[in-house]
Design a protein around this motif. Structure first.
Motif, short mmCIF file in Angstrom:
data_model
loop_
_atom_site.label_atom_id
_atom_site.label_comp_id
_atom_site.label_asym_id
_atom_site.label_seq_id
_atom_site.Cartn_x
_atom_site.Cartn_y
_atom_site.Cartn_z
N VAL B 310 -22.64 -3.87 -81.84
CA VAL B 310 -23.37 -4.14 -80.61
C VAL B 310 -23.53 -5.65 -80.46
CG1 VAL B 310 -25.54 -3.82 -79.36
CG2 VAL B 310 -24.65 -1.98 -80.80
N LEU B 311 -23.18 -6.15 -79.29
CA LEU B 311 -23.27 -7.58 -79.04
C LEU B 311 -24.50 -7.85 -78.17
CD1 LEU B 311 -21.40 -10.21 -79.35
CD2 LEU B 311 -20.86 -9.81 -76.96
N THR B 312 -25.39 -8.72 -78.66
CA THR B 312 -26.48 -9.19 -77.81
C THR B 312 -25.95 -10.41 -77.07
OG1 THR B 312 -28.10 -8.42 -79.40
CG2 THR B 312 -28.86 -9.99 -77.75
N THR B 313 -25.91 -10.33 -75.75
CA THR B 313 -25.24 -11.38 -74.97
C THR B 313 -26.15 -12.60 -74.81
OG1 THR B 313 -26.04 -10.56 -72.85
CG2 THR B 313 -24.01 -9.61 -73.68
N ALA B 314 -25.56 -13.67 -74.30
CA ALA B 314 -26.28 -14.94 -74.18
C ALA B 314 -27.52 -14.81 -73.31
CB ALA B 314 -25.35 -16.01 -73.63
N VAL B 315 -27.49 -13.89 -72.33
CA VAL B 315 -28.66 -13.73 -71.46
C VAL B 315 -29.63 -12.67 -71.98
CG1 VAL B 315 -27.70 -14.58 -69.31
CG2 VAL B 315 -27.30 -12.21 -69.96
N GLY B 316 -29.27 -12.03 -73.10
CA GLY B 316 -30.19 -11.07 -73.69
C GLY B 316 -29.88 -9.62 -73.36
N GLY B 317 -28.74 -9.38 -72.72
CA GLY B 317 -28.30 -8.00 -72.51
C GLY B 317 -27.58 -7.53 -73.76
N SER B 318 -27.18 -6.26 -73.77
CA SER B 318 -26.40 -5.83 -74.92
C SER B 318 -25.26 -4.95 -74.46
CB SER B 318 -27.29 -5.08 -75.92
OG SER B 318 -27.79 -3.92 -75.33
N ARG B 319 -24.20 -4.98 -75.25
CA ARG B 319 -23.05 -4.14 -74.95
C ARG B 319 -22.30 -3.88 -76.24
NH1 ARG B 319 -18.14 -7.04 -75.24
NH2 ARG B 319 -18.24 -9.22 -74.68
N ILE B 320 -21.41 -2.90 -76.17
CA ILE B 320 -20.56 -2.62 -77.32
C ILE B 320 -19.48 -3.70 -77.42
CG2 ILE B 320 -18.82 -1.01 -78.21
CD1 ILE B 320 -21.63 0.08 -78.53
N LEU B 321 -19.22 -4.18 -78.61
CA LEU B 321 -18.06 -5.03 -78.85
C LEU B 321 -16.98 -4.12 -79.44
CD1 LEU B 321 -16.84 -7.92 -78.93
CD2 LEU B 321 -17.69 -8.09 -81.26
N ASP B 322 -15.98 -3.83 -78.62
CA ASP B 322 -14.98 -2.83 -78.98
C ASP B 322 -13.77 -3.50 -79.65
OD1 ASP B 322 -13.72 -0.38 -79.08
OD2 ASP B 322 -13.02 -0.44 -77.02
N PHE B 323 -12.89 -2.69 -80.22
CA PHE B 323 -11.59 -3.18 -80.67
C PHE B 323 -10.87 -3.83 -79.48
CE2 PHE B 323 -11.81 -0.04 -84.15
CZ PHE B 323 -11.28 -0.80 -85.18
N PRO B 324 -10.14 -4.91 -79.70
CA PRO B 324 -9.33 -5.46 -78.61
C PRO B 324 -8.27 -4.43 -78.19
CG PRO B 324 -9.40 -6.97 -80.46
CD PRO B 324 -9.98 -5.68 -80.93
#
Lengths: 372, 333
Positions: B310-324
């Motif tokens: 899980v990636l916490t983004t620069a603005v504080g949101g979150s998303r899955i960091l998937d395989f390329p």
């Protein structure tokens, strides 16, 4: 550098508080359509979809150039290669889109028949060093069209005879009109494309301010731009006014970019266009003017007109109209993935399905993802 | 101009000339003086063995070349297994028509890298393929190292609360190679980060069992190896986007090309999962190693969601960091 980082986080948190507050005041659910494919990707890539209150939903619109191009366009591109020995030049995303028979241009990857371009400026050299006809797949919106048009005007001056354009360009405003006219309208406000607006300015959106229109916010592509755009949009919905607001003033001027439009208008003129999912929209495409018809691949290769076709089970056509979200589709994530795409919304890096697949599955946490 | 001919691979006099006079002199040492079919190597400890094949296109790119990659790449595979690299083999597949001067450029680069990495080339092979059947030069290199004492590296040793460390800024190698291949002027200031990671690994492995898992973030970049690390584990990873070191120029070029620095190959980036309670002192130690000055703690090991990054983004949101996914392609608009 750390100062900048933390100030981004602080500004985002402040906007997030405003969004929560306005959404609460609005006291009804609202669906915001992001018209532009780059917004679709960036909203999810930056995790903004996990920062919004549950009453605010984001839905994608018809702003991914690959996604709105009918699959029969790929059939015609294959025809030019296979029957006329043409070299097809294109931006990368078109390579993997399946045509109506399931075949794509990818089978010619690595051969001389397909050339992936990074910039349309490469076309001149490609044509001049090639004896075969070179055809550029002209897809895209006002963002990319001026650069392409200027290359063809240059080719005209240089008298290059083996360069052709297969135009399937689209313009944004007529598509928005079609969306507004649809009785099944699935959105409350429009997040308008920043890059396109740099070219066209605000004027083409003014019809949205009339009765039966919709509020519209032009927004940029950085995470803070998008949070600000969403804040302004919810405020507009709260006021109940159908107004256009420009939140991307550092790039978008009221009058747009006249020079770029002149270049487009010199080469191209409006025409009816077939959109994947939306059908034929009058005046929503751009085709070559008669004096430049010698560039026209449709004439040169006697290409049949485009027709609508959707792979069985594929919901791309509804996704493009904002009437379905990717998880509604039975193929999504199982039979249709970025590795094995069925529909264009999964192929394109700007496509809604690809964005949902790659970024959208993040758990929507109760504390709204990291906002501590 | 001298070029590689099919006869250089025939086993006859030209083959012998190629090996004895062009290749072997670069690697001749006092210990290995005879050209025999095999080599005896002394090993004191637990040997670790690896192999990798290098087909990079183009073979020369800003900041490096296929020879340097073949040495450091294989040595780095050993290093992230907790082993000190000792011996290398080199298998060359040369395409008919390759300039001998280009081969010599690669050999000189190999020699320099071998000295830098402190390893010996102890065996090798050369084949020639007809024109059009190869990319100029391909290299296979196998490596043998010896495991450092007190190392026990495995994803299975990762526990909740462990920290994730990235040694160096991401993305420059992959974009520099792509730019060289596609002649992208926009990226001409970038150069490969290709280097030996053994010094970085050794500096962490001095902390023994506090190091759970090491990887070099090569193909697929950070996104791929983090996903590989958590796949099948009953744990997940949370990564803070704003803590991930990426050079500003890499970020700018990636934006223009529509690439994600987290998905681009590196050849000098170590990723480590380490004991959370010792993360600060270990990262400080890592920063004293050349090339690791920007080492950062970028995330931690979490219980949920298992098997995901899980990636916490620069603005504080979150998303899955998937395989390329897919090939590196330029953006469309």
């Amino acid at each position: 550098m750390n100062d900048t980082r933390s100030s981004v986080r602080e500004k985002a948190a402040a906007l997030s508080v405003l969004i929560d507050q306005y959404a609460k005041e609005l006291s009804r659910p609202a669906t915001l359509m992001e018209v532009c494919g780059t917004h679709t990707v960036n909203l999810r890539k930056s995790g903004i979809h996990t920062m919004l209150p549950s009453s605010i939903s984001l839905i994608s619109g018809p702003g991914c150039p690959v996604c709105v191009t009918p699959s029969s366009y790929i059939d015609n591109a294959l025809t030019m290669i296979e029957e006329y020995g043409a070299v097809v030049a294109t931006f990368g995303d078109m390579i993997k889109v399946p045509g109506t028979g399931g075949r794509s241009l990818s089978q010619y990857m690595g051969t001389e028949q397909v050339k992936i371009l990074y910039s349309p400026a490469e076309l001149i050299a490609l044509a001049e060093t090639n004896e075969r006809p070179v055809v550029f797949l002209g897809i895209g919106f006002e963002t990319t069209i001026p650069a392409i048009a200027s290359v063809f005007l240059k080719a005209s001056q240089r008298g290059i005879e083996n360069l052709f354009l297969y135009p399937a360009f689209k313009t944004v405003a007529p598509a928005l009109k079609a969306l507004l006219a649809d009785t099944e309208r699935g959105f409350d406000g429009l997040l308008l494309p920043g890059h396109v607006s740099v070219i066209i300015g605000l004027e083409p959106y003014r019809f949205l301010e009339a009765d039966g229109g919709a509020a519209g916010v032009i927004m940029g592509f950085e995470p803070l731009d998008m949070l600000e755009g969403i804040t302004v949009m919810i405020k507009l919905l709260l006021s109940g006014e159908n107004k256009i607001r420009n939140c991307y003033t550092r790039a978008v001027r009221e009058e747009g970019n006249r020079k770029a439009r002149e270049i487009m208008d010199t080469l191209l003129e409006p025409a009816d266009a077939l959109w994947r999912g939306l059908g034929i929209i009058p005046g929503s495409g751009l085709t070559l003017k008669p004096e430049y018809s010698r560039f026209d691949a449709v004439e040169r290769f006697s290409l049949p007109p485009l027709s609508s076709y959707e792979p069985p089970g594929c919901l791309c056509a509804r996704v493009i109209q904002g009437k379905a979200v990717p998880p509604d589709c039975s193929l999504f994530g199982s039979f249709c993935t970025p590795d094995q795409p069925v529909g264009p919304c999964m192929v394109s890096s700007e496509g809604t399905c690809a964005a949902y697949f790659r970024y959208g599955a993040a758990p929507r946490t109760d504390d709204k993802g990291g906002k501590q | 101009m001298s070029v590689i001919k099919l006869e250089h691979g025939s086993g006859g006099s030209l083959s012998r000339h190629l090996v004895e006079n062009i290749i072997y002199p670069w690697f001749k040492t006092n210990r290995y003086t005879a050209l025999t079919d095999g080599t005896e190597i002394p090993i004191d400890g637990t040997p670790v063995f690896t192999t990798d094949t290098y087909v990079v296109d183009p073979p020369f790119f800003p900041g490096g070349d296929i020879g340097m990659l073949a040495v450091f790449g294989t040595c780095n595979d050993l290093a992230v297994c907790g082993a000190k690299p000792l011996y290398l083999s080199l298998g060359f597949i040369l395409e008919e028509g390759l300039l001998i001067s280009d081969l010599e450029r690669v050999l000189a680069s190999i020699k320099a890298a071998v000295e830098k990495a402190g390893v010996a080339v102890v065996t090798g092979d050369t084949k020639v393929v007809p024109k059009g059947k190869g990319g100029g030069i391909y290299i296979n290199s196998s490596g043998i190292g010896v495991r450092l004492p007190d190392t026990a590296l495995s994803p299975k040793r990762i526990v909740e609360g462990d920290k994730l460390v990235v040694s160096s800024p991401l993305g420059e190698h992959g974009i520099a190679v792509l730019a060289a291949r596609e002649k992208l002027t926009v990226a001409k200031t970038l150069s490969s980060d290709c280097r030996s990671l053994f010094p970085a690994c050794r500096s962490l492995l001095r902390f023994g069992g506090a190091v759970r898992f090491l990887r070099d973030a090569t193909r697929g970049g950070l996104a791929a190896i983090l996903n590989e690390a958590v796949t099948g584990l009953d744990l997940g990873l949370r990564v803070e986007e704003e803590q991930i070191p990426v050079k500003e120029k890499v970020r700018t070029v990636s934006d223009i090309l529509g690439l994600n620095p987290l998905e681009v190959a590196n050849e000098g980036v170590l990723v480590a999962v380490i004991d959370g309670s010792r993360a600060e002192e270990m990262t400080a130690r890592l920063r004293t190693v050349e090339g690791c000055e920007d080492a950062s703690v970028v995330g931690d090991v979490i219980a949920e969601p298992a098997g995901k990054v899980v990636l916490t983004t620069a603005v504080g949101g979150s998303r899955i960091l998937d395989f390329p996914r897919g090939l590196l392609l330029p953006r469309i608009c």
